[in-house]
Design a protein around this motif. Structure first.
Motif, PDB file in Angstrom:
ATOM      1  N   LEU A  30       0.761  -1.220   0.107  1.00  0.00           N
ATOM      2  CA  LEU A  30       0.135  -0.085  -0.194  1.00  0.00           C
ATOM      3  C   LEU A  30       0.949   1.295  -0.132  1.00  0.00           C
ATOM      4  O   LEU A  30       1.982   1.188   0.634  1.00  0.00           O
ATOM      5  CB  LEU A  30      -0.901   0.101   1.204  1.00  0.00           C
ATOM      6  CG  LEU A  30      -2.345  -1.125   1.019  1.00  0.00           C
ATOM      7  CD1 LEU A  30      -2.777  -0.838   2.396  1.00  0.00           C
ATOM      8  CD2 LEU A  30      -3.079  -0.251   0.154  1.00  0.00           C
ATOM      9  N   PRO A  31       0.475   2.482  -0.895  1.00  0.00           N
ATOM     10  CA  PRO A  31       1.368   3.375  -0.876  1.00  0.00           C
ATOM     11  C   PRO A  31       1.132   4.532   0.175  1.00  0.00           C
ATOM     12  O   PRO A  31      -0.055   4.690   0.696  1.00  0.00           O
ATOM     13  CB  PRO A  31       0.787   4.004  -2.070  1.00  0.00           C
ATOM     14  CG  PRO A  31      -0.402   3.578  -2.363  1.00  0.00           C
ATOM     15  CD  PRO A  31      -0.675   2.327  -1.572  1.00  0.00           C
ATOM     16  N   VAL A  32       2.171   5.136   0.465  1.00  0.00           N
ATOM     17  CA  VAL A  32       1.989   6.491   1.360  1.00  0.00           C
ATOM     18  C   VAL A  32       2.755   7.621   0.522  1.00  0.00           C
ATOM     19  O   VAL A  32       3.572   7.497  -0.453  1.00  0.00           O
ATOM     20  CB  VAL A  32       2.628   6.346   2.809  1.00  0.00           C
ATOM     21  CG1 VAL A  32       1.620   5.459   3.525  1.00  0.00           C
ATOM     22  CG2 VAL A  32       4.062   5.889   2.521  1.00  0.00           C
ATOM     23  N   PHE A  33       2.385   8.839   1.049  1.00  0.00           N
ATOM     24  CA  PHE A  33       3.052   9.937   0.264  1.00  0.00           C
ATOM     25  C   PHE A  33       4.544  10.143   0.720  1.00  0.00           C
ATOM     26  O   PHE A  33       4.575  10.461   1.960  1.00  0.00           O
ATOM     27  CB  PHE A  33       2.026  11.289   0.540  1.00  0.00           C
ATOM     28  CG  PHE A  33       0.630  11.031   0.018  1.00  0.00           C
ATOM     29  CD1 PHE A  33       0.266  11.133  -1.425  1.00  0.00           C
ATOM     30  CD2 PHE A  33      -0.501  10.514   0.461  1.00  0.00           C
ATOM     31  CE1 PHE A  33      -0.680  11.096  -2.151  1.00  0.00           C
ATOM     32  CE2 PHE A  33      -1.453  10.249  -0.038  1.00  0.00           C
ATOM     33  CZ  PHE A  33      -1.730  10.744  -1.317  1.00  0.00           C
ATOM     34  N   PHE A  34       5.071  10.846  -0.339  1.00  0.00           N
ATOM     35  CA  PHE A  34       6.688  11.423   0.150  1.00  0.00           C
ATOM     36  C   PHE A  34       6.843  12.653  -0.530  1.00  0.00           C
ATOM     37  O   PHE A  34       6.374  12.660  -1.819  1.00  0.00           O
ATOM     38  CB  PHE A  34       7.723  10.255  -0.061  1.00  0.00           C
ATOM     39  CG  PHE A  34       7.858   9.396   1.083  1.00  0.00           C
ATOM     40  CD1 PHE A  34       8.743   9.613   2.002  1.00  0.00           C
ATOM     41  CD2 PHE A  34       7.109   8.214   1.016  1.00  0.00           C
ATOM     42  CE1 PHE A  34       8.802   8.650   3.011  1.00  0.00           C
ATOM     43  CE2 PHE A  34       7.140   7.379   2.067  1.00  0.00           C
ATOM     44  CZ  PHE A  34       7.916   7.646   3.009  1.00  0.00           C
ATOM     45  N   GLY A  35       7.388  13.716  -0.036  1.00  0.00           N
ATOM     46  CA  GLY A  35       7.767  14.798  -0.621  1.00  0.00           C
ATOM     47  C   GLY A  35       9.388  14.717  -1.114  1.00  0.00           C
ATOM     48  O   GLY A  35       9.929  14.730  -0.346  1.00  0.00           O
ATOM     49  N   VAL A  36       9.564  14.924  -2.542  1.00  0.00           N
ATOM     50  CA  VAL A  36      10.989  15.127  -2.945  1.00  0.00           C
ATOM     51  C   VAL A  36      10.973  16.316  -3.776  1.00  0.00           C
ATOM     52  O   VAL A  36      10.335  16.352  -4.770  1.00  0.00           O
ATOM     53  CB  VAL A  36      11.326  13.838  -3.683  1.00  0.00           C
ATOM     54  CG1 VAL A  36      12.894  13.875  -4.166  1.00  0.00           C
ATOM     55  CG2 VAL A  36      10.994  12.523  -2.868  1.00  0.00           C
ATOM     56  N   ASN A  37      11.933  17.225  -3.407  1.00  0.00           N
ATOM     57  CA  ASN A  37      12.075  18.530  -4.320  1.00  0.00           C
ATOM     58  C   ASN A  37      11.008  19.055  -4.580  1.00  0.00           C
ATOM     59  O   ASN A  37      10.412  19.543  -5.792  1.00  0.00           O
ATOM     60  CB  ASN A  37      12.901  18.157  -5.907  1.00  0.00           C
ATOM     61  CG  ASN A  37      14.344  17.266  -5.469  1.00  0.00           C
ATOM     62  OD1 ASN A  37      14.819  17.743  -4.647  1.00  0.00           O
ATOM     63  ND2 ASN A  37      14.446  16.380  -6.246  1.00  0.00           N
ATOM     64  N   ASN A  38      10.115  19.239  -3.482  1.00  0.00           N
ATOM     65  CA  ASN A  38       8.841  20.239  -3.808  1.00  0.00           C
ATOM     66  C   ASN A  38       7.855  19.562  -4.481  1.00  0.00           C
ATOM     67  O   ASN A  38       6.907  20.130  -5.037  1.00  0.00           O
ATOM     68  CB  ASN A  38       9.012  21.556  -4.378  1.00  0.00           C
ATOM     69  CG  ASN A  38       9.898  22.492  -3.394  1.00  0.00           C
ATOM     70  OD1 ASN A  38       9.912  22.389  -2.237  1.00  0.00           O
ATOM     71  ND2 ASN A  38      11.022  23.237  -3.970  1.00  0.00           N
ATOM     72  N   SER A  39       7.839  18.176  -4.827  1.00  0.00           N
ATOM     73  CA  SER A  39       6.771  17.503  -5.407  1.00  0.00           C
ATOM     74  C   SER A  39       6.522  16.318  -4.733  1.00  0.00           C
ATOM     75  O   SER A  39       7.087  15.928  -3.812  1.00  0.00           O
ATOM     76  CB  SER A  39       7.261  17.035  -6.641  1.00  0.00           C
ATOM     77  OG  SER A  39       7.540  17.890  -7.745  1.00  0.00           O
ATOM     78  N   VAL A  40       5.295  15.686  -4.924  1.00  0.00           N
ATOM     79  CA  VAL A  40       4.555  14.548  -3.885  1.00  0.00           C
ATOM     80  C   VAL A  40       4.663  13.449  -4.921  1.00  0.00           C
ATOM     81  O   VAL A  40       4.334  13.588  -6.153  1.00  0.00           O
ATOM     82  CB  VAL A  40       3.310  15.092  -3.359  1.00  0.00           C
ATOM     83  CG1 VAL A  40       2.902  13.691  -2.708  1.00  0.00           C
ATOM     84  CG2 VAL A  40       3.244  16.450  -2.563  1.00  0.00           C
TER      85      VAL A  40
END
Length: 299
Positions: A30-40
């Motif tokens: 199952l996925p969760v959200f991560f922020g990388v370089n101001n993107s999700v």
């Protein structure tokens, strides 16, 4: 005592509280959200746990999987042709994320062990006995995750200082839903463990066991001595109790980071919101929820 380099990732549960999704797709995916370089972006929970172990210095991994877990093995098999396709089609951000993940996989030693019948966390840990040998090792359930801080790395730092078995705990409001740790504080965030009680009717402690451990190899001997719980499973917390009674000192680190799990649809919803808060920021999340007509609350 040598430095710790082995990690055991537990992913053999059936996820029955997430049927029908989990009938064919492991809940650990199952996925969760991560922020990388101001993107999700979206990332499977088990990948996030693996990457935290890797960033903490672990390079040897044993995945304990069960029936229908081939999709996890496929996910951890680098597909460089797909990375090249993403680059050719201008999806460079996604290509870079996969490239980073695949490079971690290729720099690691990974073995797979099958637990054909789920017989509890103790039995799942025991399946890694041949991989672990006589070494200390880190183990984690891969349907749990800390956000905001690499708690596996912090646990290893305390292990290097204390040279004793460790577990991570999180203070919760309702301890009746969890296994809770009873102990005495010896430092700001460290407790000397005196015992673990599964789902107590009365709040004996508010420190929930988060299924993130550093075990000595003697845990396997303790699992051999562990009797099945009322639900017929070998609980690794019972095995920890056996070690404590035999003179092993366990310490618990109380984490301040957000802790999420995905065992039910309710906890998965909370995991999605908490991870989105970390990826976007609380203000942006509140704005989105407001646009949907949902009270933001405090996930």
């Amino acid at each position: 005592m040598p430095s710790l380099s082995k990690g055991v990732l537990l992913a053999a549960g059936l996820g029955t509280r997430l049927v029908p999704y989990s009938k064919e797709m492991p809940k650990e995916m199952l996925p969760v959200f991560f922020g990388v370089n101001n993107s999700v972006y979206l990332k499977p929970v088990i990948q996030a746990v693996f990457e935290q172990f890797y960033e903490a210095g672990i390079r040897e991994f044993c995945f304990v999987v069960g029936r229908g877990k081939r999709v996890i093995e496929d996910h951890f098999t680098p597909d460089w042709d797909f990375v090249e396709y993403l680059e050719k089609t201008g999806k460079n951000d996604y290509a870079e994320l996969l490239r980073d993940f695949y490079e971690k996989v290729e720099k690691s030693y990974i073995t797979w062990v099958n637990q054909p019948v789920p017989r509890g966390t103790g039995h799942a840990v025991y399946m890694a006995k041949g991989f672990v040998g006589d070494d200390y090792f880190m183990a984690a359930a891969t349907d749990n995750l800390f956000l905001g801080e690499n708690i596996p790395r912090r646990l290893l730092e305390y292990f290097d200082r204390l040279r004793s078995p460790m577990l991570a705990v999180k203070r919760v409001r309702d301890p009746r839903r969890y296994g809770v740790v009873i102990g005495s504080r010896v430092d700001t965030s460290i407790y000397r463990v005196e015992g673990i009680v599964e789902k107590p009717r009365e709040p004996l402690s508010y420190l929930a066991n988060t299924s993130l451990y550093i075990f000595p190899p003697e845990i396997f001997r303790a699992i051999e001595q562990t009797t099945p719980s009322p639900r017929g499973e070998l609980e690794v917390t019972d095995s920890i109790q056996i070690l404590i009674r035999s003179g092993y000192q366990f310490y618990a680190y109380e984490a301040e980071a957000d802790w999420i799990d995905i065992g039910t649809w309710e906890t998965f919803l909370r995991a999605a919101l908490v991870s989105l808060k970390h990826a976007l920021g609380a203000d942006k999340l509140s704005e989105i929820l407001s646009e949907l007509g949902i009270g933001a609350g405090k996930p």
